[in-house]
Design a protein around this motif. Sequence first.
Motif, PDB file in Angstrom:
ATOM      1  N   HIS A   1     -72.400 -27.844   0.468  1.00  0.00           N
ATOM      2  CA  HIS A   1     -72.823 -26.700  -0.353  1.00  0.00           C
ATOM      3  C   HIS A   1     -71.835 -25.537  -0.312  1.00  0.00           C
ATOM      4  N   PHE A   2     -70.569 -25.855  -0.143  1.00  0.00           N
ATOM      5  CA  PHE A   2     -69.437 -24.915  -0.266  1.00  0.00           C
ATOM      6  C   PHE A   2     -69.446 -23.803   0.780  1.00  0.00           C
ATOM      7  N   ASN A   3     -70.612 -23.161   0.972  1.00  0.00           N
ATOM      8  CA  ASN A   3     -70.724 -22.081   1.964  1.00  0.00           C
ATOM      9  C   ASN A   3     -69.708 -20.962   1.771  1.00  0.00           C
ATOM     10  N   LEU A   4     -69.453 -20.592   0.530  1.00  0.00           N
ATOM     11  CA  LEU A   4     -68.561 -19.450   0.270  1.00  0.00           C
ATOM     12  C   LEU A   4     -69.311 -18.148   0.540  1.00  0.00           C
ATOM     13  N   PHE A   5     -68.560 -17.082   0.790  1.00  0.00           N
ATOM     14  CA  PHE A   5     -69.168 -15.750   0.869  1.00  0.00           C
ATOM     15  C   PHE A   5     -69.364 -15.272  -0.565  1.00  0.00           C
ATOM     16  N   ASN A   6     -70.622 -15.077  -0.950  1.00  0.00           N
ATOM     17  CA  ASN A   6     -70.919 -14.824  -2.361  1.00  0.00           C
ATOM     18  C   ASN A   6     -70.512 -13.452  -2.860  1.00  0.00           C
ATOM     19  N   HIS A   7     -70.322 -12.516  -1.927  1.00  0.00           N
ATOM     20  CA  HIS A   7     -69.924 -11.169  -2.331  1.00  0.00           C
ATOM     21  C   HIS A   7     -68.409 -11.002  -2.311  1.00  0.00           C
ATOM     22  N   MET A   8     -67.689 -12.065  -2.033  1.00  0.00           N
ATOM     23  CA  MET A   8     -66.223 -11.991  -1.989  1.00  0.00           C
ATOM     24  C   MET A   8     -65.621 -12.824  -3.109  1.00  0.00           C
ATOM     25  N   THR A   9     -64.490 -12.348  -3.640  1.00  0.00           N
ATOM     26  CA  THR A   9     -63.778 -13.119  -4.660  1.00  0.00           C
ATOM     27  C   THR A   9     -63.212 -14.397  -4.041  1.00  0.00           C
ATOM     28  N   ALA A  10     -62.725 -15.272  -4.929  1.00  0.00           N
ATOM     29  CA  ALA A  10     -62.099 -16.508  -4.459  1.00  0.00           C
ATOM     30  C   ALA A  10     -60.999 -16.190  -3.454  1.00  0.00           C
ATOM     31  N   LEU A  11     -60.128 -15.262  -3.809  1.00  0.00           N
ATOM     32  CA  LEU A  11     -59.015 -14.928  -2.918  1.00  0.00           C
ATOM     33  C   LEU A  11     -59.505 -14.339  -1.600  1.00  0.00           C
ATOM     34  N   GLU A  12     -60.473 -13.444  -1.676  1.00  0.00           N
ATOM     35  CA  GLU A  12     -61.001 -12.841  -0.444  1.00  0.00           C
ATOM     36  C   GLU A  12     -61.624 -13.900   0.471  1.00  0.00           C
ATOM     37  N   ASN A  13     -62.305 -14.884  -0.132  1.00  0.00           N
ATOM     38  CA  ASN A  13     -62.849 -15.976   0.661  1.00  0.00           C
ATOM     39  C   ASN A  13     -61.745 -16.715   1.405  1.00  0.00           C
ATOM     40  N   VAL A  14     -60.623 -16.949   0.706  1.00  0.00           N
ATOM     41  CA  VAL A  14     -59.543 -17.750   1.283  1.00  0.00           C
ATOM     42  C   VAL A  14     -58.848 -17.012   2.426  1.00  0.00           C
ATOM     43  N   ILE A  15     -58.709 -15.687   2.308  1.00  0.00           N
ATOM     44  CA  ILE A  15     -57.902 -14.964   3.303  1.00  0.00           C
ATOM     45  C   ILE A  15     -58.733 -14.334   4.421  1.00  0.00           C
ATOM     46  N   GLU A  16     -60.035 -14.525   4.377  1.00  0.00           N
ATOM     47  CA  GLU A  16     -60.897 -13.895   5.383  1.00  0.00           C
ATOM     48  C   GLU A  16     -60.588 -14.388   6.807  1.00  0.00           C
ATOM     49  N   ALA A  17     -60.595 -15.708   6.997  1.00  0.00           N
ATOM     50  CA  ALA A  17     -60.358 -16.241   8.351  1.00  0.00           C
ATOM     51  C   ALA A  17     -58.938 -15.984   8.846  1.00  0.00           C
ATOM     52  N   PRO A  18     -57.913 -16.197   8.001  1.00  0.00           N
ATOM     53  CA  PRO A  18     -56.560 -15.914   8.495  1.00  0.00           C
ATOM     54  C   PRO A  18     -56.419 -14.477   8.995  1.00  0.00           C
ATOM     55  N   ILE A  19     -57.035 -13.536   8.300  1.00  0.00           N
ATOM     56  CA  ILE A  19     -56.903 -12.134   8.706  1.00  0.00           C
ATOM     57  C   ILE A  19     -57.781 -11.823   9.907  1.00  0.00           C
ATOM     58  N   ARG A  20     -59.071 -12.221   9.804  1.00  0.00           N
ATOM     59  CA  ARG A  20     -60.012 -11.808  10.846  1.00  0.00           C
ATOM     60  C   ARG A  20     -59.849 -12.630  12.130  1.00  0.00           C
ATOM     61  N   VAL A  21     -59.755 -13.953  11.983  1.00  0.00           N
ATOM     62  CA  VAL A  21     -59.705 -14.812  13.174  1.00  0.00           C
ATOM     63  C   VAL A  21     -58.280 -14.956  13.700  1.00  0.00           C
ATOM     64  N   PHE A  22     -57.335 -15.120  12.761  1.00  0.00           N
ATOM     65  CA  PHE A  22     -55.970 -15.425  13.204  1.00  0.00           C
ATOM     66  C   PHE A  22     -55.033 -14.216  13.109  1.00  0.00           C
ATOM     67  N   LYS A  23     -55.594 -13.046  12.766  1.00  0.00           N
ATOM     68  CA  LYS A  23     -54.842 -11.780  12.775  1.00  0.00           C
ATOM     69  C   LYS A  23     -53.561 -11.843  11.948  1.00  0.00           C
TER      70      LYS A  23
END
Length: 274
Positions: free
Chosen positions: A119-141
């Motif tokens: 079921h994809f589990n995307l963040f619904n309030h974030m754009t496609a790009l924001e979804n893609v870059i969330e973990a690299p920025i937050r988790v992997f700094k």
Amino acid sequence: SSRGTLAEVLGRAPSDGARSSEPLIVCRNVHKQYGAQKVLCGIDLTVKRGEVVVLLGPSGSGKSTFLRTINHLDTIDWGEITVAGQHIGYQRIPGGQLKPTGGLAQARAAARISMVFQHFNLFNHMTALENVIEAPIRVFKMDPVEARQLGLRLLDEVGLQNHVNHLPHRLSGGQQQRVAIARALAISPRVMLFDEPTSALDPELVGEVLAVMRKLADAGMTMVVVTHEIRFAREVADRVVFMDGGLVVEAGTPAEVLDNPQHERTRRFLRIME
Ligand code: ADP
Ligand code: MG
């Protein structure tokens, strides 16, 4: 070229013979129960670098649970799981149970495992790009500017260059799942796990997602894929594993398992599927 970006994201050239003998996932005697219900009853599975393994089995056979344990979304009761040399951080505690030594999320990040869900589990309030870059920025700094460039390249890889600023609700299911794959790729995973990635899609959207997965396989990604797409298994898998009742019933090449199954349970399952 697209091959260039993917190879770069994979952090290495597509696997050659020598590297492909390296085990990336080693599961030994994995047991898991929920309450009194035994769900995994001693699973053994080794996946080599660059290998594509398709996991088949009837509903309730433990496929999702097994993927979740490989991904450290859940603990196991007995056995061993090692991913990319990360001994998943379990230690045996008095009484014989296994306890994760670090956090499960830490182990997941250290092993660089990515998972794609039905079921994809995307963040619904974030754009496609924001979804893609969330973990690299937050988790992997990762530096946000660098992450954005990577995100744009990955969305291009999955054919969504014209949808980078769209929210998920404006995308079709197939597009959403391709965003989810780009997001999974953004952490430069060593291993990608797919849990029925096309099962929630309208039939006409299945092909575009399978095409992206095939491209990843061709680029040398190590993948464990739970799917009912027998044709995908036949054409893309290096190995097919049939599970039932929390055990591996049989495993082999697609030709061995799909065309010449040795067990009646496998034959019965394949008859229903085809
Ligand atoms: P599959 O993916 O092959 O359909 P699952 O791993 O989802 O199988 O489920 C295997 C069994 O474990 C099912 O009987 C299911 O009801 C049970 N199960 C899965 N997750 C949980 C949970 N979090 N709590 C209790 N039972 C669960
Ligand atoms: Mg499942």
